[in-house]
Design a protein around this motif. Structure first.
Motif, PDB file in Angstrom:
ATOM      1  N   ARG A 179       1.896  36.015-114.092  1.00  0.00           N
ATOM      2  CA  ARG A 179       1.958  34.870-113.175  1.00  0.00           C
ATOM      3  C   ARG A 179       1.285  35.155-111.836  1.00  0.00           C
ATOM      4  O   ARG A 179       1.129  34.240-111.031  1.00  0.00           O
ATOM      5  CB  ARG A 179       3.424  34.482-112.925  1.00  0.00           C
ATOM      6  N   GLY A 180       0.941  36.412-111.586  1.00  0.00           N
ATOM      7  CA  GLY A 180       0.334  36.758-110.298  1.00  0.00           C
ATOM      8  C   GLY A 180       1.317  36.693-109.148  1.00  0.00           C
ATOM      9  O   GLY A 180       0.934  36.400-108.010  1.00  0.00           O
ATOM     10  N   ALA A 181       2.594  37.000-109.436  1.00  0.00           N
ATOM     11  CA  ALA A 181       3.622  36.942-108.396  1.00  0.00           C
ATOM     12  C   ALA A 181       3.564  38.192-107.518  1.00  0.00           C
ATOM     13  O   ALA A 181       3.299  39.289-108.008  1.00  0.00           O
ATOM     14  CB  ALA A 181       5.003  36.824-109.037  1.00  0.00           C
ATOM     15  N   HIS A 182       3.821  38.009-106.230  1.00  0.00           N
ATOM     16  CA  HIS A 182       3.785  39.165-105.327  1.00  0.00           C
ATOM     17  C   HIS A 182       5.118  39.888-105.296  1.00  0.00           C
ATOM     18  O   HIS A 182       5.194  41.035-104.855  1.00  0.00           O
ATOM     19  CB  HIS A 182       3.365  38.728-103.923  1.00  0.00           C
ATOM     20  N   GLN A 183       6.203  39.235-105.765  1.00  0.00           N
ATOM     21  CA  GLN A 183       7.494  39.908-105.862  1.00  0.00           C
ATOM     22  C   GLN A 183       8.368  39.183-106.883  1.00  0.00           C
ATOM     23  O   GLN A 183       8.127  38.012-107.210  1.00  0.00           O
ATOM     24  CB  GLN A 183       8.212  39.972-104.515  1.00  0.00           C
ATOM     25  N   GLY A 184       9.379  39.908-107.384  1.00  0.00           N
ATOM     26  CA  GLY A 184      10.283  39.322-108.355  1.00  0.00           C
ATOM     27  C   GLY A 184      11.724  39.661-108.044  1.00  0.00           C
ATOM     28  O   GLY A 184      12.024  40.688-107.414  1.00  0.00           O
ATOM     29  N   PHE A 185      12.627  38.793-108.493  1.00  0.00           N
ATOM     30  CA  PHE A 185      14.068  38.993-108.334  1.00  0.00           C
ATOM     31  C   PHE A 185      14.706  38.949-109.720  1.00  0.00           C
ATOM     32  O   PHE A 185      14.580  37.947-110.429  1.00  0.00           O
ATOM     33  CB  PHE A 185      14.681  37.908-107.453  1.00  0.00           C
ATOM     34  N   PHE A 186      15.351  40.029-110.093  1.00  0.00           N
ATOM     35  CA  PHE A 186      16.073  40.076-111.365  1.00  0.00           C
ATOM     36  C   PHE A 186      17.552  39.918-111.031  1.00  0.00           C
ATOM     37  O   PHE A 186      18.161  40.810-110.443  1.00  0.00           O
ATOM     38  CB  PHE A 186      15.824  41.398-112.088  1.00  0.00           C
ATOM     39  N   VAL A 187      18.132  38.770-111.417  1.00  0.00           N
ATOM     40  CA  VAL A 187      19.495  38.414-111.021  1.00  0.00           C
ATOM     41  C   VAL A 187      20.395  38.419-112.256  1.00  0.00           C
ATOM     42  O   VAL A 187      20.077  37.785-113.271  1.00  0.00           O
ATOM     43  CB  VAL A 187      19.532  37.027-110.359  1.00  0.00           C
ATOM     44  N   THR A 188      21.514  39.108-112.177  1.00  0.00           N
ATOM     45  CA  THR A 188      22.440  39.165-113.301  1.00  0.00           C
ATOM     46  C   THR A 188      23.886  39.132-112.824  1.00  0.00           C
ATOM     47  O   THR A 188      24.194  39.593-111.719  1.00  0.00           O
ATOM     48  CB  THR A 188      22.208  40.442-114.138  1.00  0.00           C
ATOM     49  N   THR A 189      24.747  38.574-113.649  1.00  0.00           N
ATOM     50  CA  THR A 189      26.193  38.617-113.379  1.00  0.00           C
ATOM     51  C   THR A 189      26.796  39.910-113.926  1.00  0.00           C
ATOM     52  O   THR A 189      27.999  40.117-113.819  1.00  0.00           O
ATOM     53  CB  THR A 189      26.902  37.418-114.028  1.00  0.00           C
ATOM     54  N   GLY A 190      25.963  40.758-114.510  1.00  0.00           N
ATOM     55  CA  GLY A 190      26.402  42.063-114.987  1.00  0.00           C
ATOM     56  C   GLY A 190      25.909  43.160-114.063  1.00  0.00           C
ATOM     57  O   GLY A 190      25.912  43.010-112.839  1.00  0.00           O
ATOM     58  N   HIS A 191      25.424  44.236-114.657  1.00  0.00           N
ATOM     59  CA  HIS A 191      24.942  45.372-113.878  1.00  0.00           C
ATOM     60  C   HIS A 191      23.695  45.948-114.532  1.00  0.00           C
ATOM     61  O   HIS A 191      23.385  45.647-115.688  1.00  0.00           O
ATOM     62  CB  HIS A 191      26.026  46.449-113.772  1.00  0.00           C
ATOM     63  N   PHE A 192      22.979  46.759-113.782  1.00  0.00           N
ATOM     64  CA  PHE A 192      21.781  47.423-114.272  1.00  0.00           C
ATOM     65  C   PHE A 192      22.125  48.850-114.695  1.00  0.00           C
ATOM     66  O   PHE A 192      22.971  49.499-114.084  1.00  0.00           O
ATOM     67  CB  PHE A 192      20.707  47.482-113.177  1.00  0.00           C
ATOM     68  N   THR A 193      21.452  49.325-115.730  1.00  0.00           N
ATOM     69  CA  THR A 193      21.593  50.735-116.061  1.00  0.00           C
ATOM     70  C   THR A 193      20.875  51.551-115.000  1.00  0.00           C
ATOM     71  O   THR A 193      20.031  51.042-114.248  1.00  0.00           O
ATOM     72  CB  THR A 193      20.993  51.057-117.439  1.00  0.00           C
ATOM     73  N   TYR A 194      21.219  52.820-114.934  1.00  0.00           N
ATOM     74  CA  TYR A 194      20.592  53.708-113.955  1.00  0.00           C
ATOM     75  C   TYR A 194      19.082  53.745-114.150  1.00  0.00           C
ATOM     76  O   TYR A 194      18.304  53.662-113.192  1.00  0.00           O
ATOM     77  CB  TYR A 194      21.192  55.104-114.078  1.00  0.00           C
TER      78      TYR A 194
END
Length: 240
Positions: A179-194
């Motif tokens: 998409r040619g995006a300059h930044q992204g936001f990954f939003v979750t109601t859970g958690h991210f692995t290390y």
């Protein structure tokens, strides 16, 4: 006359039992120490992601054990702060304060589409012109946002127990490039692995998990805020 072998065996059994009790006493002391330590750290981490004790990629079982105890202590303090703030809000005659966990539970009960719309509303309140893409052919992008002529994109994952993996973040990073995006936001109601967080560290990706999302929702008045009980919705007229 007692058999010397039997006497020695009995003494060894007694010694082993005493050593076992001493070990358990030290174990319980260590557990209590780290839980209490996490409890006192809690006010400093409230509203933020609970940081890991160690930054090494591979952690020993003892390090994982200590990290878990600190997490328990911090979580107890966070719930205590939520309760105090809720009592204070109710005494002021305002709408009941929603704790972080209550906010996340509300979000988890939404459909995936509804969750994307709520997240889009959050970013709109933050000054972005957000549009929900939707559909199965969204190319891994749930929301497109423009601000000051620059494109940002959002991926939403309404997780309960599942965690965001490096594979998920890697796919999102590829979609950002498409998409040619300059930044992204990954939003979750859970958690991210290390490993997922480590993958995003040197990239223009902002990882927002449950511990960050709930305070943001409250701060920008999307859910769980402190509105007056008599305030009405401008569309349907029902109390907010």
């Amino acid at each position: 006359m007692a058999n010397p072998t039997d006497v020695m065996t009995q003494q060894m059994s007694t010694l082993i039992a005493q050593m076992g009790f001493i070990f358990l006493e030290y174990l319980f002391a260590v557990i209590a120490f780290f839980i209490v330590l996490g409890f006192f750290i809690g006010p400093f981490t409230y509203g933020h992601r609970i940081s890991r004790l160690l930054e090494s990629k591979r952690r020993s079982p003892f390090e994982e054990f200590v990290q878990g105890l600190l997490f328990i202590g911090q979580s107890i303090m966070h719930h205590l702060i939520d309760w105090i703030r809720g009592v204070s809000s109710t005494q002021r005659g305002a709408r009941s304060w929603l704790s972080d966990q209550q906010i996340i539970n509300e979000l988890r009960h939404l459909s995936p589409k509804e969750f994307e719309e709520v997240v889009a509303q959050l970013f709109s309140t933050m000054g972005y012109h957000a549009t929900v893409m939707g559909g199965k052919n969204d190319g891994g992008i749930d929301i497109e946002m423009w601000k000051k002529g620059r494109l940002s994109v959002v991926q939403c994952k309404k997780f309960i127990s599942q965690k965001v993996t490096p594979h998920d973040v890697r796919d999102f990073f590829g979609a950002m490039g498409d998409r040619g995006a300059h930044q992204g936001f990954f939003v979750t109601t859970g958690h991210f692995t290390y490993d997922a967080e480590r993958f995003a560290e040197d990239k223009p990706i902002h990882c927002i998990d449950a511990s960050q999302l709930a305070p943001m929702m409250r701060e920008y008045g999307i859910v769980g805020g402190n509105q007056d009980a008599d305030e009405a919705c401008p569309k349907c007229g029902k109390p907010l």
